[in-house]
Design an enzyme around this catalytic site. Sequence first.
Site: not given
Ligand code: NBG
Length: 804
Positions: A362, A545-546, A551, A652, A656
Amino acid sequence: MDLRNGVEIRSLGTTPGEFRRDLLSNLYYRRGTTVESASAQDAYETLALTVRDRLAERRARTAAAQYESNPRWVYYLSAEYLLGPQLEQNLLYSGTGEAARQALEACGFAPDEIAALDVEPGLGNGGLGRLAACLLDSLATMDIPAVGYGIRYDLGIFRQEFQDGRQVERPDDWAFQGDPWEFPAPDDVQTVGFYGHVEERDGRRAWIPGEVVLGEPSHLLVPGYGTTTVNIVRLWRARAHRASFDLTRFSAGQYAEAVQDAVRAENISKVLYPDDSTASGRELRLKQQYFLVSCSLRDIVRRFHIRNADWDTFPDKTAIQLNDTHPVLAIPELMRLLVDEEGLDWQYAWSLVRRTFNYTCHTLLPEALETWPVDMLGHLLPRHLEIIYLINAGLLDEVRSRFPDDLDRVRRMSLIQEEPARLVRMANLAVTGTAMTNGVAELHTQLLSSTVLRDFHDLWPSRFANVTNGVSPRRFVRLANPGLSALISSGLGGDRWLTDLSLLEGLAALTDDASFREQWRDVKRAAKAALGLGDPDALMDVMIKRFHEYKRQQLKLLHVITLYHRIKAGGYDGVPRTVLFGGKAAPAYQAAKNIIHLINAVATVVNADPATAGLLRVVFPANYNITLAEHIIPAADLSEQISMAGKEASGTGNMKLTLNGALTIGTLDGANIEIRDRVGADNFFLFGLDAPAALALRSDAYQPRDHYHSDDELRAALDAVQAGAFGGVGHEVAASLLDRDEYLTLADYRSYVDCQTEVDAAWRDQERWTTMSILNTARAGFFSADRTVADYLDRIWHAAPVRP
Ligand code: NBG
């Protein structure tokens, strides 16, 4: 239905009368109280039990059918799940929403007040954990026999508060009142070892652990939508052995010492690691990972033996998905079970293991690929380190024979990094010990195969696949946005789209219908009004988002400051905007926390300045989580997906927001590319460097100050930040941008700000905007997690549905 023991299960009805009868009986018999004396919490828990019973009945039937057919199971191993609030979901999926409302009212309870007591289990950090929850939802909806395994953290992701604009982390004691959705199963406990030594016994290696901890499972129901399948997610909680309480010390008045071993054991599932960007390098984290893996594998093996005897068939009955590297110790652990405990031959065991596991990566951030110090791993799990060495020997033999005389490659691919420190590389182990490795968006999989995991791709190209992420349309459209859902269903003549999201295509034809467009606008406006942050007629510009520098919340902030400067200069011709930020920063990630602090400081200045009235508002509700997301997403007009290209694995939130009719302003990163391909370039605001250009610029002695000097608006924004126009924290943020700007914020600034002017132009023509919005929703059906699961089934899991 006959459930094995010949006893008929009484079907629980779902009419308001039946629901009310059971609600009352649960209040009396299970909660031990009465209507007259019930508190809101009593009512909430009783409601939860009454709803849960309806799903438990389906669960019993599902389990019976699954047991009967002895299928290939999908086991999802994940250190994180962000399941979201359970009540609203379970009411919808069990079809009891209306009956429950009537029953509550008839008993004199206020349904909304009671629903507000539902606490979301925040057992994850961000995208990875929410993806896990969306996949479980789709697996159940598609009748796939599946179990999710995870950890039942006592404290979930921290509760975020702001103090003077700074993020403060508070413990999230989510289950303080107990969790009515959970079924504890103390009789299924597993024993997990740590430390100790390895010795030779009867010609086999035997691990003698030095510490033993119990893993007690409980499960939550995972209902499918539009089907009666109910799967489960099984979460492990660490418990101390009874013997760990030291009565002698306690009697001697040494109270803390008496419980210290117990506390140490139970600390394993105490907290979710609030860090999704860097390997924390701490032993407790490694302990958590092994704890999850060890408990889950024993449970999987136990389940296998219910219907099967022959190890040959284990991979045919078992597909285990490793969600990122956190559960990758499952590979050596299964080898240990098979070789040391079951006495199987190493090569044979390896062939089973390699066909059982799959791995999803991920990330693209090298620092997020986990490594563990060899010494630490060897101390905590001595036998696992031996097994990793043996796996490594096999891997390196294969590399040497395929690429003779390529010593560098051998070094790069080894499971052990030798220099500068000896580390076990978990991603390398993951690819080596699995049948398939997948990335989570087209670009991500390409970049994985050509950069981070390139050597492995060279060796085993057919073991790589892409599975683009998706999201649950039930949770993120139907539950989050009931107004839009009703409009979509009226437009499409039914709600089949909820389980076949490609049907949204049908909305495209309705863009010609002026009254449909008007209703679409009304729904969006109502969602903004309900959110209650800013003027519902202003453009709602959302970045949720985080917080991470890649980002680029800082880029959005520079835009806000630029708008502010334009307003102050007079003659402002932009459209009225509410800019909404939401998200948490890892507690130890100071640079990200500085950005949060600065956003709050800018909001204070901008919102207090009368010049901005009716033009610009900056809002930052604290503690972004699934519950808040469900309120914000329906209200969004503009979705900010502005990461430096080549860094966001997929995203994701972007999906949404698109599904809820927000237009994206974004870079060619992660799944943005696939979103744009589908919704059409005309309906997407593209800006910035693409991944190859960003890579080239970064390796080409990038000079952020060149942009500062050549762009007046950028310079004005950074000067203001640096000079403390928004408080002292600005200095650090500006310095980091001017000196390093690791994520090319300044390089993309002009393109971004100009693209926002195009956004304004599109917004001014509300008919055009609405058409674009409808088309975004209409063409986003691909981003259903149902499609994601279908791709996993086809490319990786090869499992079939079992219908109860
Ligand atoms: C995150 C990515 C996102 C991705 C999500 C689900 C982690 C380590 N990775 O871009 O930064 O959408 O995983 O796949 O949380």
